[in-house]
Design a protein around this motif. Structure first.
Motif, PDB file in Angstrom:
ATOM      1  N   TYR A   1       0.867  -1.297  -0.089  1.00 14.42           N
ATOM      2  CA  TYR A   1      -0.057   0.021   0.016  1.00 14.42           C
ATOM      3  C   TYR A   1       0.984   1.290   0.178  1.00 14.42           C
ATOM      4  O   TYR A   1       0.580   2.143  -0.754  1.00 14.42           O
TER       5      TYR A   1
ATOM      6  N   ILE B   1      -7.851  -2.993  -5.806  1.00 12.98           N
ATOM      7  CA  ILE B   1      -8.045  -3.236  -4.470  1.00 12.98           C
ATOM      8  C   ILE B   1      -6.613  -2.533  -3.679  1.00 12.98           C
ATOM      9  O   ILE B   1      -6.776  -1.867  -2.767  1.00 12.98           O
ATOM     10  N   ILE B   2      -5.568  -2.871  -4.165  1.00 12.95           N
ATOM     11  CA  ILE B   2      -4.419  -2.402  -3.657  1.00 12.95           C
ATOM     12  C   ILE B   2      -4.285  -0.787  -3.872  1.00 12.95           C
ATOM     13  O   ILE B   2      -4.051  -0.248  -2.736  1.00 12.95           O
TER      14      ILE B   2
ATOM     15  N   ARG C   1      -7.098   0.744  -1.469  1.00 11.34           N
ATOM     16  CA  ARG C   1      -6.656   0.801   0.101  1.00 11.34           C
ATOM     17  C   ARG C   1      -5.256   1.500   0.400  1.00 11.34           C
ATOM     18  O   ARG C   1      -5.373   2.147   1.340  1.00 11.34           O
ATOM     19  N   SER C   2      -4.506   1.970  -0.477  1.00 13.36           N
ATOM     20  CA  SER C   2      -3.354   2.776  -0.143  1.00 13.36           C
ATOM     21  C   SER C   2      -4.133   4.162  -0.264  1.00 13.36           C
ATOM     22  O   SER C   2      -3.211   4.813   0.675  1.00 13.36           O
TER      23      SER C   2
ATOM     24  N   PHE D   1      -7.151   4.702   1.070  1.00 17.33           N
ATOM     25  CA  PHE D   1      -7.654   5.004   2.093  1.00 17.33           C
ATOM     26  C   PHE D   1      -6.622   5.549   3.248  1.00 17.33           C
ATOM     27  O   PHE D   1      -6.887   6.125   3.973  1.00 17.33           O
ATOM     28  N   LEU D   2      -5.661   4.689   3.364  1.00 13.45           N
ATOM     29  CA  LEU D   2      -4.507   4.717   4.344  1.00 13.45           C
ATOM     30  C   LEU D   2      -3.896   6.092   4.261  1.00 13.45           C
ATOM     31  O   LEU D   2      -3.767   6.758   5.298  1.00 13.45           O
TER      32      LEU D   2
ATOM     33  N   VAL E   1     -13.868   6.832   0.272  1.00 10.60           N
ATOM     34  CA  VAL E   1     -14.702   5.502  -0.593  1.00 10.60           C
ATOM     35  C   VAL E   1     -15.737   6.012  -1.437  1.00 10.60           C
ATOM     36  O   VAL E   1     -16.018   5.226  -2.473  1.00 10.60           O
TER      37      VAL E   1
ATOM     38  N   TYR F   1     -17.829   2.084   2.971  1.00  4.75           N
ATOM     39  CA  TYR F   1     -16.850   1.017   3.160  1.00  4.75           C
ATOM     40  C   TYR F   1     -17.122  -0.369   2.927  1.00  4.75           C
ATOM     41  O   TYR F   1     -16.817  -1.129   2.052  1.00  4.75           O
TER      42      TYR F   1
ATOM     43  N   HIS G   1     -16.154  -2.826  -0.080  1.00  3.89           N
ATOM     44  CA  HIS G   1     -15.687  -4.337   0.199  1.00  3.89           C
ATOM     45  C   HIS G   1     -16.449  -5.368  -0.582  1.00  3.89           C
ATOM     46  O   HIS G   1     -15.914  -6.107  -1.381  1.00  3.89           O
TER      47      HIS G   1
ATOM     48  N   THR H   1     -16.075  -5.326  -4.543  1.00  4.04           N
ATOM     49  CA  THR H   1     -14.615  -5.590  -5.126  1.00  4.04           C
ATOM     50  C   THR H   1     -14.347  -6.925  -4.607  1.00  4.04           C
ATOM     51  O   THR H   1     -13.793  -7.856  -5.392  1.00  4.04           O
TER      52      THR H   1
END
Length: 461
Positions: A6, A313-314, A317-318, A320-321, A384, A443, A447, A450
């Motif tokens: 990520y 997805i990667i 999520r990166s 999001f973080l 999101v 979120y 999830h 995906t």
């Protein structure tokens, strides 16, 4: 998946995001400059601008929300290398944005009598009406600008809107200063001067965007031979099917924030002014999350076009973080300086306004503390939403945001402000509740989608 997968994406995400973020911050600065300059005139003038902008924000949310439909279609077509689809989407999107801008201007003008029905202070309404009329007109060039911006964003050309916003801010500050206070040969126009500064800067913004994009060699094909005969019902229908739910998503959130202005106005003009200060500060930091949301939309759309759902997805999520880290940093700043930040917006040397200003600061400092927490939820939900728009999933998120903001957030705000001693603080606790609910449910939706896409891809292979 490891954390390194990520964080490896952070560099590219930030390179794509920083022009969008600077553009978003610059866009918000136009409103903040109005608030700071008008705040020096007095709390009544600040409350008037707040009231007028509460109606503008509602219309603006529809325009910006609708225009976001352009970006995922263009980004997906860019990944597919389909230049015809890019051109068609741009032309149809700009056409629809122009029509929508005119409609929103007319809607605001017709809705101006609502200010009396909302039981706002009479002296505030008198000042707000002429300000509102002029700023409403600025929606026409602004929504047109959004058509250009979302097209460029879809092609990952995120710097051009930043240049346009920087130019607009320079023009806006100068015109504001001369027209609000009456500098040199210009008349002293107060908050109407602020409105005229907004109109002129937004007209220049859309002209700048057209010129800078149309002169790029690789984009010239998209600017040639526009004809109304090329407007097709099928393409209009596709953009509207994505744009309308996206507009409603944004509308539900912005109207919730607009009601916070009205609820605080019912409490009193000092609460309304304090609310505007807290909104201005949180709006500034929210633009960072909004910028990342657009990056999310672009990159998810690209991966969707490439049919690489694991990478999608990667990437998601990166982002999001990255958003979570930024919002926590801003939350810490708000907590540390909650009692100092409100002073930026008021003239404490004005002895005639001293009592009101001290009350405004006392209320605003408490609201900034709540804003520190809720901006984390706000940042997550908007990022999101960007991911879901990239997947072109807009209808279910529309229902989710309605439930979160209007069946959870608003009732809490209304009850705590009207029936408890929390007053303005209660309004913001309701905002926090609504945004947190939206972040969680959106979120879960991402999830689910995906996971289904990956499973379907594996089964097909």
């Amino acid at each position: 998946m490891s954390l390194k997968q990520y964080t490896r994406e952070f560099s590219y995400n930030l390179r794509l995001a920083y022009p969008i973020i600077l553009g978003m911050v610059g866009h918000t600065l136009i409103g903040i400059v109005d608030n700071i300059m008008v705040g020096k005139l007095g709390s009544t003038e600040l409350a008037a601008v707040s009231l007028g902008n509460s109606m503008i924000f509602i219309a603006l949310s529809l325009g910006i929300g609708f225009s976001t439909a352009i970006t995922p279609i263009v980004a997906e077509a860019d990944a597919e290398k389909d230049s015809f689809k890019i051109r068609s989407t741009f032309h149809h999107g700009l056409f629809l944005c122009t029509i929508l801008g005119v409609m929103l201007f007319l809607l605001i003008v017709l809705a101006m009598p609502l200010m009396e029905l909302l039981h706002q202070p009479a002296d505030v309404i008198v000042l707000a009406k002429p300000y509102l009329a002029w700023v409403a007109f600025s929606l026409v060039p602004l929504i047109m600008y959004q058509g250009y911006k979302q097209f460029a964003d879809g092609l990952s050309m995120t710097k051009y809107s930043m240049y346009a916003i920087i130019m607009a801010n320079v023009v806006h500050v100068g015109i504001n200063y001369m027209l609000i206070y009456g500098v040199w040969i210009f008349p002293k126009m107060g908050i109407v001067g602020a409105a005229l500064g907004t109109v002129i800067s937004r007209i220049m913004m859309v002209l700048f965007m057209h010129i800078i994009l149309s002169r790029r060699e690789q984009l010239k094909t998209y600017f040639q031979n526009f004809s109304f005969n090329q407007i097709k019902k099928e393409t209009v229908k596709k953009i509207v099917s994505l744009g309308l739910p996206s507009a409603m998503q944004m509308l539900f959130e912005v109207v919730l924030f607009a009601t916070s202005i009205w609820l605080c106005g019912n409490i009193g003009k000092t609460s309304q002014a304090a609310n505007q200060i807290a909104l201005s500060l949180s709006s500034m930091t929210f633009m960072f999350a909004m910028g990342l949301s657009i990056v999310m939309m672009i990159r998810v759309s690209n991966q969707k076009g490439l049919m690489d759902f694991k990478k999608l997805i990667i990437v998601a999520r990166s982002i999001f973080l990255l958003s979570l880290i930024l919002e926590i940093v801003f939350a810490a700043v708000f907590v540390a300086f909650h009692s100092i930040l409100p002073y930026i917006f008021l003239n404490m040397e004005n002895t005639a306004q001293l009592v009101d200003n001290e009350e405004v600061i006392a209320i605003a400092s408490k609201l900034v503390l709540i804003a520190a927490v809720f901006q984390i939820s706000d940042g997550i939900q908007v990022v999101v939403l960007g991911a879901l728009r990239g997947l072109q999933d807009v209808k279910v998120p529309m229902y989710i945001t309605f439930v979160a903001y209007w069946l959870i957030g608003f009732p809490v705000s209304y009850y705590l402000s009207e029936y408890t001693t929390l007053k303005a603080e209660g309004v913001w606790i309701g905002l926090l509740a609504g945004l947190t609910a939206a972040a969680i449910f959106l979120y879960l939706r991402f999830h689910y989608l995906t996971k289904r896409l990956v499973n379907n891809s594996l089964s097909n292979n």
